[in-house]
Design an enzyme around this catalytic site. Structure first.
Site, PDB file in Angstrom:
ATOM      1  N   CYS A  29       0.814  -1.220   0.000  1.00 30.72           N
ATOM      2  CA  CYS A  29       0.000   0.000   0.000  1.00 30.72           C
ATOM      3  C   CYS A  29       0.850   1.274   0.000  1.00 30.72           C
ATOM      4  O   CYS A  29       0.338   2.363  -0.240  1.00 30.72           O
ATOM      5  CB  CYS A  29      -0.935   0.001   1.190  1.00 30.72           C
ATOM      6  SG  CYS A  29      -1.861  -1.523   1.334  1.00 30.72           S
TER       7      CYS A  29
ATOM      8  N   HIS B 130      -3.437   6.857   2.556  1.00 34.29           N
ATOM      9  CA  HIS B 130      -3.855   5.537   2.079  1.00 34.29           C
ATOM     10  C   HIS B 130      -5.172   5.209   2.771  1.00 34.29           C
ATOM     11  O   HIS B 130      -5.317   5.403   3.984  1.00 34.29           O
ATOM     12  CB  HIS B 130      -2.776   4.502   2.428  1.00 34.29           C
ATOM     13  CG  HIS B 130      -3.256   3.109   2.237  1.00 34.29           C
ATOM     14  ND1 HIS B 130      -3.890   2.699   1.091  1.00 34.29           N
ATOM     15  CD2 HIS B 130      -3.225   2.021   3.065  1.00 34.29           C
ATOM     16  CE1 HIS B 130      -4.220   1.422   1.213  1.00 34.29           C
ATOM     17  NE2 HIS B 130      -3.831   0.996   2.395  1.00 34.29           N
TER      18      HIS B 130
ATOM     19  N   ASN C 274     -10.288  -0.559   0.506  1.00 29.19           N
ATOM     20  CA  ASN C 274      -8.824  -0.437   0.486  1.00 29.19           C
ATOM     21  C   ASN C 274      -8.303  -1.022  -0.832  1.00 29.19           C
ATOM     22  O   ASN C 274      -8.393  -2.227  -1.052  1.00 29.19           O
ATOM     23  CB  ASN C 274      -8.254  -1.200   1.695  1.00 29.19           C
ATOM     24  CG  ASN C 274      -6.733  -1.177   1.756  1.00 29.19           C
ATOM     25  OD1 ASN C 274      -6.064  -0.810   0.789  1.00 29.19           O
ATOM     26  ND2 ASN C 274      -6.188  -1.581   2.882  1.00 29.19           N
TER      27      ASN C 274
HETATM   28  N1  COA Z   1     -18.143  -8.704  10.488  1.00 30.97           N
HETATM   29  C1  COA Z   1     -18.527  -8.970  11.736  1.00 30.97           C
HETATM   30  N2  COA Z   1     -17.649  -9.241  12.719  1.00 30.97           N
HETATM   31  C2  COA Z   1     -16.339  -9.236  12.395  1.00 30.97           C
HETATM   32  C3  COA Z   1     -15.880  -8.983  11.098  1.00 30.97           C
HETATM   33  C4  COA Z   1     -16.850  -8.704  10.115  1.00 30.97           C
HETATM   34  N3  COA Z   1     -16.527  -8.415   8.846  1.00 30.97           N
HETATM   35  N4  COA Z   1     -14.532  -9.040  11.094  1.00 30.97           N
HETATM   36  C5  COA Z   1     -14.141  -9.337  12.335  1.00 30.97           C
HETATM   37  N5  COA Z   1     -15.246  -9.467  13.134  1.00 30.97           N
HETATM   38  C6  COA Z   1     -15.293  -9.808  14.543  1.00 30.97           C
HETATM   39  C7  COA Z   1     -14.085 -10.587  15.022  1.00 30.97           C
HETATM   40  O1  COA Z   1     -14.238 -11.931  14.711  1.00 30.97           O
HETATM   41  C8  COA Z   1     -14.129 -10.292  16.497  1.00 30.97           C
HETATM   42  O2  COA Z   1     -15.098 -11.130  17.056  1.00 30.97           O
HETATM   43  P1  COA Z   1     -14.874 -11.786  18.520  1.00 30.97           P
HETATM   44  O3  COA Z   1     -14.761 -10.610  19.455  1.00 30.97           O
HETATM   45  O4  COA Z   1     -16.098 -12.612  18.700  1.00 30.97           O
HETATM   46  O5  COA Z   1     -13.606 -12.561  18.398  1.00 30.97           O
HETATM   47  C9  COA Z   1     -14.659  -8.857  16.579  1.00 30.97           C
HETATM   48  O6  COA Z   1     -15.271  -8.605  15.302  1.00 30.97           O
HETATM   49  C10 COA Z   1     -13.594  -7.815  16.827  1.00 30.97           C
HETATM   50  O7  COA Z   1     -12.466  -8.103  15.999  1.00 30.97           O
HETATM   51  P2  COA Z   1     -11.256  -7.112  15.874  1.00 30.97           P
HETATM   52  O8  COA Z   1     -10.234  -7.728  14.964  1.00 30.97           O
HETATM   53  O9  COA Z   1     -10.817  -6.687  17.227  1.00 30.97           O
HETATM   54  O10 COA Z   1     -11.964  -5.873  15.145  1.00 30.97           O
HETATM   55  P3  COA Z   1     -11.385  -4.454  14.856  1.00 30.97           P
HETATM   56  O11 COA Z   1     -12.305  -3.417  15.341  1.00 30.97           O
HETATM   57  O12 COA Z   1      -9.926  -4.350  15.239  1.00 30.97           O
HETATM   58  O13 COA Z   1     -11.441  -4.406  13.259  1.00 30.97           O
HETATM   59  C11 COA Z   1     -10.049  -4.557  11.317  1.00 30.97           C
HETATM   60  C12 COA Z   1     -10.730  -5.318  12.459  1.00 30.97           C
HETATM   61  C13 COA Z   1      -9.349  -5.556  10.416  1.00 30.97           C
HETATM   62  C14 COA Z   1     -11.133  -3.832  10.531  1.00 30.97           C
HETATM   63  C15 COA Z   1      -9.044  -3.543  11.919  1.00 30.97           C
HETATM   64  O14 COA Z   1      -8.183  -4.194  12.824  1.00 30.97           O
HETATM   65  C16 COA Z   1      -8.217  -2.849  10.878  1.00 30.97           C
HETATM   66  O15 COA Z   1      -8.731  -2.109  10.051  1.00 30.97           O
HETATM   67  N6  COA Z   1      -6.892  -3.020  10.960  1.00 30.97           N
HETATM   68  C17 COA Z   1      -5.990  -2.371  10.049  1.00 30.97           C
HETATM   69  C18 COA Z   1      -5.973  -3.171   8.800  1.00 30.97           C
HETATM   70  C19 COA Z   1      -5.364  -2.435   7.678  1.00 30.97           C
HETATM   71  O16 COA Z   1      -5.348  -1.241   7.651  1.00 30.97           O
HETATM   72  N7  COA Z   1      -4.902  -3.214   6.735  1.00 30.97           N
HETATM   73  C20 COA Z   1      -4.382  -2.738   5.523  1.00 30.97           C
HETATM   74  C21 COA Z   1      -3.038  -2.227   5.676  1.00 30.97           C
HETATM   75  S1  COA Z   1      -2.616  -1.558   4.214  1.00 30.97           S
END
Ligand code: COA
Length: 325
Positions: free
Chosen positions: A112, A250, A280
């Site tokens: 990215c 980004h 993204n």
């Molecule tokens: N729908 C519903 N629930 C979801 C889900 C979805 N699409 N994706 C994850 N969950 C659930 C998880 O399973 C977890 O459930 P649990 O508590 O029962 O285990 C809960 O939601 C929380 O998960 P968590 O990973 O803590 O969520 P979050 O708020 O951190 O969001 C991301 C997850 C991936 C959206 C976030 O961490 C993120 O954006 N990270 C940066 C990623 C990024 O920028 N990547 C690209 C880099 S270029």
């Protein structure tokens, strides 16, 4: 002429738009979770268009906007983490599609952050006086590499391409940049390569070519480096945040940007966001955003812009741009 400016921008996204509701039929998710946790409402997905095709379409538009002939392009730098093939480079395929017969073409792999790395590499090569007109492209076909059973990743990404033509000028355009890598965190985001399956090795190794990500680690990394990078770029270019018209980040998660805005004490309106529509798109996200801003007539000559990106590697980078068109 010593300076390098952006002379034209262009973008391409596939016509198929996938909404959050469409995902609720594939994995256990819903629009409320995706919108509130990421800011994403939809994304475009390839119906078979390759990375090279999307990149070529964005490039044609950028060349047209720059008002030059495709034959004037002497360098093509294409950033992608989803190339059409391991070899040849996607840049060479783009060269063939658009007919840029006089160009040297190669890919760079910085996920990215790729478009920021691309601008820096292109500017340095142009300053060596070898090249005059460069196409810098960010293009991705991420839907090819999604794990459609993993709800924490498949809902995040979209496909598309953005391109910029860099030209030599007397005016100041692209200012100083920073490009950095933290390779010790390489396993935070991966798309593995091919299986190891040769008659000369004892044990076959199967590789998973689906994207895997440690979302929480990436989130922490992104929030810290955005603030750090913006401050460093401001200092390097003798500017303050008040001088800046737009920060184009980004587009990975709106909560990452809201955090950075709070830390920097700048209003969210200073950040250009379009994640809601595109998701993204990795290396394509910044040039798609720039191109969209240009199409919407938001960019005025003399605007001061900071681009900031981060991603797999882990990599990050930022660039200052004085908008000249
Ligand atoms: N729908 C519903 N629930 C979801 C889900 C979805 N699409 N994706 C994850 N969950 C659930 C998880 O399973 C977890 O459930 P649990 O508590 O029962 O285990 C809960 O939601 C929380 O998960 P968590 O990973 O803590 O969520 P979050 O708020 O951190 O969001 C991301 C997850 C991936 C959206 C976030 O961490 C993120 O954006 N990270 C940066 C990623 C990024 O920028 N990547 C690209 C880099 S270029």
């Amino acid at each position: 002429m010593k300076e390098v400016i952006i002379g034209g921008v262009g973008k391409y996204t596939p016509s198929k738009k996938i909404t959050n509701d469409d995902f609720s039929h594939i994995v256990d998710t819903n629009d409320e979770w995706i919108s509130s946790r990421t800011g994403i409402k939809s994304r475009y997905m390839s119906s078979g268009e390759d990375t090279s095709y999307m990149a070529a379409m964005a490039s044609k538009k950028a060349i047209e906007e720059a008002g030059i002939s495709v034959l004037d392009i002497d360098l093509i730098v294409l950033a992608t983490c989803t190339p059409d093939m391991f070899t040849p480079s996607t840049a060479c395929i783009v060269q063939s599609i658009i007919g840029a017969k006089n160009a040297v073409a190669f890919d760079i792999s910085a996920a990215c952050s790729g478009f920021i790395y691309g601008l820096d590499i292109a500017k340095s090569l142009m300053n060596s006086n070898k090249y005059n007109n460069t196409l810098v492209i960010g293009a991705e076909n991420l839907s090819k590499f999604m794990d459609w059973k993993d709800r924490s990743t498949c809902i995040l990404f979209g496909d598309g391409a953005g391109a910029a033509v860099l030209c030599k000028s007397k005016e100041a355009g692209i200012g100083s940049s920073l490009c950095k890598s933290e390779g010790e965190k390489w396993d935070c985001i991966t798309i593995e390569g091919s299986d190891v399956d040769s008659p000369f090795v004892e044990k076959k190794t199967l590789r998973d070519s689906k994207l895997k990500m440690n979302g929480n680690e990436v989130f922490k990394f992104a929030t810290s480096i955005i603030v750090k990078s913006i401050n460093e770029i401001l200092e390097d270019n003798n500017l303050t945040l008040d001088d800046i018209d737009y920060i184009v980040p980004h587009q990975a998660n709106i909560r990452i940007i809201e955090y950075a805005a709070r830390k920097l004490k700048v209003p969210m309106s200073k950040f250009y966001m379009n994640i809601e529509e595109y998701g993204n798109t990795s290396a394509a996200s910044i040039p798609i955003a720039l191109s969209e801003m240009y199409e919407k007539d938001l960019l005025k000559k003399g605007n001061k812009i900071i681009l900031v990106g981060f991603g797999a590697g882990l990599t990050y980078g930022a660039t200052f741009i004085n908008w000249t068109i």
